[in-house]
Scaffold this motif. Sequence first.
Motif, PDB file in Angstrom:
ATOM      1  N   LEU A  63      74.254  44.600  57.616  1.00 24.37           N
ATOM      2  CA  LEU A  63      74.581  46.026  57.691  1.00 24.37           C
ATOM      3  C   LEU A  63      75.518  46.296  58.864  1.00 24.37           C
ATOM      4  N   ASP A  64      76.581  47.033  58.613  1.00 23.87           N
ATOM      5  CA  ASP A  64      77.505  47.460  59.657  1.00 23.87           C
ATOM      6  C   ASP A  64      76.757  48.416  60.593  1.00 23.87           C
ATOM      7  N   THR A  65      76.696  48.089  61.872  1.00 26.76           N
ATOM      8  CA  THR A  65      75.897  48.880  62.800  1.00 26.76           C
ATOM      9  C   THR A  65      76.480  50.265  63.062  1.00 26.76           C
ATOM     10  N   SER A  66      77.753  50.466  62.750  1.00 23.82           N
ATOM     11  CA  SER A  66      78.370  51.786  62.909  1.00 23.82           C
ATOM     12  C   SER A  66      78.172  52.652  61.677  1.00 23.82           C
ATOM     13  N   ALA A  67      78.206  52.035  60.503  1.00 22.06           N
ATOM     14  CA  ALA A  67      78.134  52.788  59.247  1.00 22.06           C
ATOM     15  C   ALA A  67      76.698  53.011  58.769  1.00 22.06           C
ATOM     16  N   HIS A  68      75.758  52.187  59.238  1.00 26.51           N
ATOM     17  CA  HIS A  68      74.371  52.258  58.755  1.00 26.51           C
ATOM     18  C   HIS A  68      73.411  52.315  59.948  1.00 26.51           C
ATOM     19  N   VAL A  69      73.639  53.285  60.804  1.00 29.16           N
ATOM     20  CA  VAL A  69      72.897  53.341  62.065  1.00 29.16           C
ATOM     21  C   VAL A  69      71.390  53.444  61.838  1.00 29.16           C
ATOM     22  N   LYS A  70      70.953  54.363  60.988  1.00 32.97           N
ATOM     23  CA  LYS A  70      69.522  54.578  60.778  1.00 32.97           C
ATOM     24  C   LYS A  70      68.855  53.339  60.197  1.00 32.97           C
ATOM     25  N   GLU A  71      69.489  52.727  59.204  1.00 30.82           N
ATOM     26  CA  GLU A  71      68.921  51.543  58.574  1.00 30.82           C
ATOM     27  C   GLU A  71      68.838  50.379  59.561  1.00 30.82           C
ATOM     28  N   VAL A  72      69.880  50.232  60.364  1.00 27.63           N
ATOM     29  CA  VAL A  72      69.903  49.143  61.342  1.00 27.63           C
ATOM     30  C   VAL A  72      68.806  49.325  62.376  1.00 27.63           C
ATOM     31  N   ARG A  73      68.654  50.544  62.872  1.00 28.53           N
ATOM     32  CA  ARG A  73      67.646  50.770  63.917  1.00 28.53           C
ATOM     33  C   ARG A  73      66.224  50.539  63.404  1.00 28.53           C
ATOM     34  N   SER A  74      66.020  50.728  62.110  1.00 26.35           N
ATOM     35  CA  SER A  74      64.689  50.473  61.541  1.00 26.35           C
ATOM     36  C   SER A  74      64.324  48.990  61.589  1.00 26.35           C
ATOM     37  N   LEU A  75      65.333  48.135  61.753  1.00 27.39           N
ATOM     38  CA  LEU A  75      65.115  46.689  61.804  1.00 27.39           C
ATOM     39  C   LEU A  75      64.888  46.177  63.213  1.00 27.39           C
ATOM     40  N   ILE A  76      65.126  47.055  64.211  1.00 27.50           N
ATOM     41  CA  ILE A  76      65.223  46.605  65.600  1.00 27.50           C
ATOM     42  C   ILE A  76      64.039  47.054  66.448  1.00 27.50           C
ATOM     43  N   GLY A  77      63.560  46.147  67.278  1.00 30.52           N
ATOM     44  CA  GLY A  77      62.683  46.486  68.383  1.00 30.52           C
ATOM     45  C   GLY A  77      63.509  46.424  69.653  1.00 30.52           C
ATOM     46  N   TYR A  78      63.569  47.524  70.382  1.00 31.46           N
ATOM     47  CA  TYR A  78      64.461  47.616  71.541  1.00 31.46           C
ATOM     48  C   TYR A  78      63.662  47.772  72.822  1.00 31.46           C
ATOM     49  N   ILE A  79      63.996  46.960  73.821  1.00 35.09           N
ATOM     50  CA  ILE A  79      63.353  47.062  75.130  1.00 35.09           C
ATOM     51  C   ILE A  79      64.438  47.280  76.174  1.00 35.09           C
ATOM     52  N   PRO A  80      64.562  48.513  76.707  1.00 33.03           N
ATOM     53  CA  PRO A  80      65.571  48.796  77.731  1.00 33.03           C
ATOM     54  C   PRO A  80      65.105  48.346  79.109  1.00 33.03           C
ATOM     55  N   GLU A  81      66.007  48.429  80.070  1.00 33.91           N
ATOM     56  CA  GLU A  81      65.655  48.055  81.443  1.00 33.91           C
ATOM     57  C   GLU A  81      64.617  49.004  82.025  1.00 33.91           C
ATOM     58  N   SER A  82      64.743  50.284  81.734  1.00 33.35           N
ATOM     59  CA  SER A  82      63.779  51.280  82.218  1.00 33.35           C
ATOM     60  C   SER A  82      63.167  51.988  81.020  1.00 33.35           C
ATOM     61  N   VAL A  83      61.895  51.747  80.797  1.00 27.06           N
ATOM     62  CA  VAL A  83      61.193  52.300  79.645  1.00 27.06           C
ATOM     63  C   VAL A  83      60.793  53.746  79.923  1.00 27.06           C
ATOM     64  N   SER A  84      61.098  54.642  78.997  1.00 28.27           N
ATOM     65  CA  SER A  84      60.719  56.059  79.126  1.00 28.27           C
ATOM     66  C   SER A  84      59.455  56.318  78.312  1.00 28.27           C
ATOM     67  N   LEU A  85      58.427  56.758  78.996  1.00 25.17           N
ATOM     68  CA  LEU A  85      57.154  57.068  78.346  1.00 25.17           C
ATOM     69  C   LEU A  85      56.768  58.508  78.664  1.00 25.17           C
ATOM     70  N   TYR A  86      55.822  59.039  77.891  1.00 29.34           N
ATOM     71  CA  TYR A  86      55.293  60.367  78.172  1.00 29.34           C
ATOM     72  C   TYR A  86      54.268  60.254  79.296  1.00 29.34           C
ATOM     73  N   PRO A  87      54.549  60.832  80.458  1.00 26.26           N
ATOM     74  CA  PRO A  87      53.718  60.578  81.642  1.00 26.26           C
ATOM     75  C   PRO A  87      52.287  61.078  81.532  1.00 26.26           C
ATOM     76  N   TYR A  88      52.049  62.123  80.711  1.00 25.76           N
ATOM     77  CA  TYR A  88      50.694  62.674  80.621  1.00 25.76           C
ATOM     78  C   TYR A  88      49.873  62.041  79.495  1.00 25.76           C
ATOM     79  N   LEU A  89      50.481  61.055  78.833  1.00 23.28           N
ATOM     80  CA  LEU A  89      49.735  60.274  77.855  1.00 23.28           C
ATOM     81  C   LEU A  89      49.357  58.926  78.463  1.00 23.28           C
ATOM     82  N   THR A  90      48.280  58.356  77.967  1.00 23.32           N
ATOM     83  CA  THR A  90      47.865  57.037  78.443  1.00 23.32           C
ATOM     84  C   THR A  90      48.749  55.959  77.814  1.00 23.32           C
ATOM     85  N   GLY A  91      48.576  54.740  78.289  1.00 26.38           N
ATOM     86  CA  GLY A  91      49.296  53.625  77.684  1.00 26.38           C
ATOM     87  C   GLY A  91      48.984  53.499  76.203  1.00 26.38           C
TER      88      GLY A  91
END
Length: 233
Positions: A63-91
Amino acid sequence: MIILNNVSKSFKGIPAVKNLSLQITEGEIYGLLGSNGAGKSTTLNMLLGFQQPDQGKAFIDGLDTSAHVKEVRSLIGYIPESVSLYPYLTGMENLAYFCKISGKKYADQELAGFLTECGLDTNAHHKRTETYSKGMRQKVGIAIAYAKNAKVYILDEPASGLDPVASNELSTLLGKLALRGATIVMASHDLFRVRETCTRIGIMKKGTLVKEMAAASVSATELENIYLAYMQD
């Protein structure tokens, strides 16, 4: 599984990635090394569909990552350098929430298993993430990606904030994912972790892939010497 064909990207006329061609197969862990500004994060962002190439094409699972963004992202697990979480929720609550929005629903016991396997102490599972260290938040982010059971994992400095034990646990976890057939690409500054974790390594400099090698073909010292030689040119 991952293909980049002569991909280039510039910002305000300054090249970030230049004519990058790369192919990463199923079950492979590919490590991208390079200094800040080498083009690593831009490369990952094009794979994720956050940025579009100025020229060339990027594909994931055909899948072309520019033309099929939603479909491509459904295939991906992404781990960024700084993870954003909801602070008032538990792990646990953060993990459950992010699993649900990706279409996965797990029992509490399974969620706890993911967090434990990703190195988060059981005593922290039910504490609000506003009390977590960066390393603890990173472990929840890793668990979120892991629970997705994705075909492809994209990691941008995933060991940032992790202590040596947790960093080693991450390497073990990525190895398990690769054995399941997942394709993994990891950008990092950590030469030792890349050498220990990856099956193949690429070095980027000023947007260009200047060197590729099998991780098993070099020792950690040899990799350091090769990397420094390219950085000093």
